[in-house]
Design a protein around this motif. Structure first.
Motif, PDB file in Angstrom:
ATOM      1  N   ARG A 142       0.830  -1.212   0.000  1.00 43.84           N
ATOM      2  CA  ARG A 142       0.000   0.000   0.000  1.00 43.84           C
ATOM      3  C   ARG A 142       0.857   1.252   0.000  1.00 43.84           C
ATOM      4  N   CYS A 143       2.169   1.062   0.015  1.00 44.30           N
ATOM      5  CA  CYS A 143       3.109   2.181   0.028  1.00 44.30           C
ATOM      6  C   CYS A 143       3.444   2.557  -1.409  1.00 44.30           C
ATOM      7  N   PRO A 144       3.022   3.740  -1.871  1.00 41.78           N
ATOM      8  CA  PRO A 144       3.278   4.142  -3.255  1.00 41.78           C
ATOM      9  C   PRO A 144       4.756   4.090  -3.612  1.00 41.78           C
ATOM     10  N   LEU A 145       5.039   3.707  -4.842  1.00 36.78           N
ATOM     11  CA  LEU A 145       6.382   3.587  -5.407  1.00 36.78           C
ATOM     12  C   LEU A 145       7.167   2.428  -4.802  1.00 36.78           C
ATOM     13  N   PHE A 146       7.213   2.343  -3.473  1.00 35.29           N
ATOM     14  CA  PHE A 146       7.954   1.266  -2.826  1.00 35.29           C
ATOM     15  C   PHE A 146       7.397  -0.096  -3.224  1.00 35.29           C
ATOM     16  N   ARG A 147       6.085  -0.169  -3.397  1.00 40.98           N
ATOM     17  CA  ARG A 147       5.458  -1.441  -3.768  1.00 40.98           C
ATOM     18  C   ARG A 147       6.001  -1.961  -5.102  1.00 40.98           C
ATOM     19  N   GLU A 148       6.309  -1.054  -6.034  1.00 40.26           N
ATOM     20  CA  GLU A 148       6.815  -1.478  -7.332  1.00 40.26           C
ATOM     21  C   GLU A 148       8.206  -2.105  -7.176  1.00 40.26           C
ATOM     22  N   TYR A 149       9.024  -1.457  -6.349  1.00 45.85           N
ATOM     23  CA  TYR A 149      10.365  -1.976  -6.082  1.00 45.85           C
ATOM     24  C   TYR A 149      10.288  -3.329  -5.389  1.00 45.85           C
ATOM     25  N   LEU A 150       9.399  -3.439  -4.386  1.00 51.63           N
ATOM     26  CA  LEU A 150       9.285  -4.676  -3.624  1.00 51.63           C
ATOM     27  C   LEU A 150       8.800  -5.822  -4.502  1.00 51.63           C
ATOM     28  N   MET A 151       7.760  -5.586  -5.287  1.00 55.13           N
ATOM     29  CA  MET A 151       7.237  -6.640  -6.159  1.00 55.13           C
ATOM     30  C   MET A 151       8.260  -7.092  -7.194  1.00 55.13           C
ATOM     31  N   SER A 152       9.125  -6.189  -7.623  1.00 55.20           N
ATOM     32  CA  SER A 152      10.066  -6.525  -8.683  1.00 55.20           C
ATOM     33  C   SER A 152      11.038  -7.626  -8.274  1.00 55.20           C
ATOM     34  N   SER A 153      11.290  -7.777  -6.969  1.00 54.14           N
ATOM     35  CA  SER A 153      12.197  -8.837  -6.523  1.00 54.14           C
ATOM     36  C   SER A 153      11.465 -10.132  -6.174  1.00 54.14           C
ATOM     37  N   GLY A 154      10.140 -10.130  -6.301  1.00 55.52           N
ATOM     38  CA  GLY A 154       9.391 -11.382  -6.175  1.00 55.52           C
ATOM     39  C   GLY A 154       8.388 -11.511  -5.055  1.00 55.52           C
ATOM     40  N   PRO A 155       8.488 -10.759  -3.936  1.00 52.94           N
ATOM     41  CA  PRO A 155       7.519 -10.928  -2.848  1.00 52.94           C
ATOM     42  C   PRO A 155       6.092 -10.598  -3.258  1.00 52.94           C
ATOM     43  N   VAL A 156       5.152 -11.253  -2.591  1.00 53.68           N
ATOM     44  CA  VAL A 156       3.729 -10.997  -2.775  1.00 53.68           C
ATOM     45  C   VAL A 156       3.082 -10.876  -1.397  1.00 53.68           C
ATOM     46  N   SER A 157       1.833 -10.497  -1.383  1.00 57.24           N
ATOM     47  CA  SER A 157       1.128 -10.301  -0.114  1.00 57.24           C
ATOM     48  C   SER A 157       0.942 -11.627   0.627  1.00 57.24           C
TER      49      SER A 157
END
Length: 323
Positions: free
Chosen positions: A136-151
């Motif tokens: 839910r954190c703007p911009l950071f979510r894109e970086y986090l998802m790019s390395s593979g984690p999911v909810s």
């Protein structure tokens, strides 16, 4: 879902990520200085993309191959050890233990392209589940998802485990924020007795359970003494319940000296993947079935620890403490 939704995120699992704070700051500056042509398209994208972290995420091989992750893995170093071949026709839940402060073993082994995961487990895709709040954190979510984690939400775990033909692995750090407060060197306290949601979802989808123990995870930092009942622990527990993440007071080494700092100690991490526990799909499992499988899982986890602890310098008398 107890035991699923209460699990944690990688990188700095018990603390708000500085990267997330920077991302929020950047977005606020764009709004304050009225760069509408930047923030309005992004916020529109955010609205349309809101469910992606619950639908398998959006990983990038380019990000997972950044050289920094190789240095990260080699710093400790981080090793992945397989004890049994897995059948790629099934989906699996890896229960990751212990939480530690950093969860370096989980991130280094399952969220970068520099681990031996693909070599040891060909035909599988690993998904490390982290707290929904970070997506839910703007911009950071894109970086986090790019390395593979999911909810780590129930919907997200179900999505991963619903893959037809198998080949998916959900990695869940079962101890969560509570366990990070007991992450002391030489201690092996695991919060597992009340974590049963992962068992229920495994039964619902017929996903095999696999205990994973990361030897060395608790050795990376020293934490200020916080025994249960102390004022510090009481405050930490209350903050954890309010915010969803813990605030351990820890220290390690500095960049150019070894006496004090926030850089983790260079201690080897050996993440050992145990034997799979077969699970027969049961769409509506009873409490008795959940309890039976949960007991089996704890027994296999303890067996895994006892079989391998001697290889990694753990004294014979030390054992797991389940809470």
């Amino acid at each position: 879902l107890d035991g699923v939704s209460r699990c944690e995120r990688p990188l700095i699992p018990s603390l708000p990520s500085p990267t997330a704070e920077v991302c929020i700051g950047v977005l606020l500056l764009l709004i304050l200085y009225n760069y509408w042509f930047l923030y309005i398209p992004y916020l529109t994208w955010l609205y349309l993309d809101w469910r992606t972290p619950e639908q398998g995420g959006r990983r990038s091989d380019w990000v997972r191959s950044w050289a920094v992750w190789k240095y990260f893995k080699d710093y400790f170093p981080i090793h992945l050890i397989k004890t049994k071949d897995l059948d790629p026709s099934h989906n699996y839940i890896f229960g990751f233990h212990p939480h530690g402060v950093l969860v370096a073993g989980a991130f280094g082994n399952f969220c970068t392209n520099y681990s031996d995961f693909k070599k040891l487990f060909p035909g599988f895709t690993a998904y490390l589940h982290v707290l929904p709040i970070w997506f839910r954190c703007p911009l950071f979510r894109e970086y986090l998802m790019s390395s593979g984690p999911v909810s780590v939400s129930k919907r997200s775990v179900s999505h991963v485990l619903s893959k037809e033909g198998g080949g998916n692995i959900s990695i869940i750090v079962l101890g969560g924020a509570e366990e990070s407060l007991d992450a002391h060197p030489g201690k092996f306290t695991l919060f597992i007795r009340q974590r049963k949601g992962f068992v229920k979802i495994a039964l619902t989808h017929g996903a095999y359970l696999v205990p994973v123990f990361s030897f060395g995870e608790n050795e990376l930092f020293k934490q200020v003494s916080n025994p249960e009942g102390s004022l510090l622990r009481t405050v930490q527990d209350k903050l954890q319940k309010i915010m969803g993440f813990a605030l351990p007071l820890f220290h390690a080494r500095g960049v150019f000296q070894y006496n004090f700092g926030l850089v983790p100690y260079r201690k080897p991490i050996h993440t050992v993947v145990g034997h799979p526990i077969p699970v027969h799909q049961t769409l509506h499992p009873t409490p008795e079935q959940i309890e039976e499988l949960h007991q089996t899982y704890m027994e296999e986890l303890r067996k895994l620890f006892e079989e391998h602890k001697g290889k990694y310098g753990i004294p014979e008398q030390d054992t797991l403490v389940f809470k």
